[in-house]
Write a protein that holds these residues in place. Structure first.
Motif, short mmCIF file in Angstrom:
data_model
loop_
_atom_site.label_atom_id
_atom_site.label_comp_id
_atom_site.label_asym_id
_atom_site.label_seq_id
_atom_site.Cartn_x
_atom_site.Cartn_y
_atom_site.Cartn_z
N THR A 170 31.93 40.28 39.97
CA THR A 170 33.16 39.65 40.45
C THR A 170 33.89 40.68 41.30
O THR A 170 34.27 41.74 40.80
N LYS B 86 36.72 36.94 44.77
CA LYS B 86 38.07 36.57 44.39
C LYS B 86 39.08 37.06 45.42
O LYS B 86 38.87 38.08 46.08
N TYR C 231 43.35 37.73 46.09
CA TYR C 231 44.67 37.89 45.50
C TYR C 231 45.71 38.04 46.61
O TYR C 231 45.40 38.49 47.71
N ALA D 118 44.18 42.86 38.03
CA ALA D 118 42.92 42.19 37.68
C ALA D 118 41.81 43.21 37.43
O ALA D 118 40.98 43.03 36.53
N SER E 27 42.44 44.87 34.00
CA SER E 27 42.26 43.95 32.88
C SER E 27 40.82 43.49 32.71
O SER E 27 40.48 42.81 31.74
N ARG F 137 39.23 41.43 34.82
CA ARG F 137 38.97 40.11 35.40
C ARG F 137 38.10 40.22 36.65
O ARG F 137 37.48 39.26 37.06
#
Length: 340
Positions: A199, A230, A232, A241, A244, A246
């Motif tokens: 990711t 992804k 943001y 992110a 954490s 993600r």
């Protein structure tokens, strides 16, 4: 981008610029940023950056920049289109997103500072114009250039073959990208297979996004998992992110990745890549509307500051000496449409 600075002056190797560019295109580019930095607790106006050989430099992040200046060169100023000369200002545009050490806000949270505005000021000096620094969202840089609202973009804009259909470029810095991961992740990125199934966050509409999309396609073609891409709204959300878990990686300009890693100590650059793909050293360029008559003046002004030494001093003060170029090229080969 690179890592934080080896403040060793502007690197100038022998040979033609094309030869120099082709020699620097391998993965794991060594263009140079350092891996350690810290804020100076006794001086809120500087950030101290440690070079790899034990030397240190302080980056001034206060609103009082004391920018490096240079003299007007009449012969180059005469190349500026008459309408701009009459106006007396150089309307420059950059991204409003804060991306140290490229373009970001000083400690007063309103003064725009960084290597990009510094180079814009030097170019305006040579052209005998007053620089006006306009900051807008990334996509509105190009909207403003298209409409003629702004004369030139200085915003870490990569020279690409696709963009050349609408814009002229005058190169002024190497373009290197950095994969940033949470410190201690154990990740290493050297090519498409290393991001398969990962990711990864990236900025929308950037050449980093284009490269990542191409790599994901290559992974699928090779029977591997695609990249989960992804997006943001801002860097703070991206880094939250990353911390954490993600996202696994953030792909952005190497100078900003290295600066962030060095000043926070919470992330690390785990791979670098040329902004023009595997076979060409990417270049960052002053960007202006195609055929508006300004690009030669921009390139000549950039060559002037390269030759008179003020360019090297600006790169050094922002820790980007390793990304210097020996000359400005007008519309050089850029990121291919397929990143190959």
């Amino acid at each position: 981008m690179s890592s934080l600075p080896q403040v060793l002056g502007l690197a100038r190797t022998g040979g033609a610029p094309t030869a120099r560019r082709s020699a620097a295109v391998a993965l794991g580019l060594t263009s140079a940023l350092v891996l350690a930095a810290c804020g100076n607790p006794s001086d809120g106006g500087t950030t101290e950056v440690a070079a790899s050989k034990g030397t240190k430099t302080k980056i001034n992040i206060s609103p009082d920049q004391n920018r490096i200046t240079t003299d007007k060169v009449d012969s180059i100023a005469a190349e500026v289109p008459e309408a701009i000369r009459r106006r007396g200002t150089l309307e420059t545009v950059g991204s409003s997103g804060s991306a140290a050490p490229l373009t970001f806000y000083a400690t007063d949270d309103k003064t725009v500072i960084g290597v990009e505005p510094d180079i814009a000021h030097l170019v305006a000096d040579v052209l005998g114009l007053e620089p006006r620094i306009n900051t807008v969202s990334w996509e509105n840089i190009f909207v403003g250039l298209d409409s003629g609202k702004y004369d030139v973009g200085f915003s870490n804009i990569t020279d690409t073959e696709e963009r050349k259909e609408k814009y002229d470029f005058a190169s002024y810095r190497e373009d290197n990208l950095g994969f940033e991961a949470k410190k201690g992740s154990g990740l290493k990125v050297t090519g498409p297979k290393d991001v398969a199934g990962r990711t990864v966050a990236v900025g929308s509409g950037t050449n980093q996004e284009k490269l990542l999309v191409e790599w994901s396609k290559e992974d699928v073609k090779a029977g591997l998992k695609p990249v989960s891409i992804k997006y943001y709204q801002n860097d703070s959300d991206t880094y939250l992110a990353l911390q954490s878990g993600r996202i696994d990686l953030y792909l952005g300009p190497n100078p900003t990745a290295a600066y962030h890693a060095a000043t926070t100590g919470r992330t690390e650059v785990v791979g670098t890549y040329s902004g023009a793909g595997a076979t060409l050293q990417g270049l960052i360029a002053a960007t202006t509307k195609k055929d508006n008559g300004l690009v030669k003046a921009l390139a000549d002004a950039l060559d002037e500051i390269i030759h008179n030494g003020t360019y090297a001093r600006v790169l050094e003060r922002w820790g980007l000496s390793g990304e210097g170029v020996a000359k400005s090229e007008i519309n050089p080969p850029g990121l291919p449409r397929t990143n190959k």
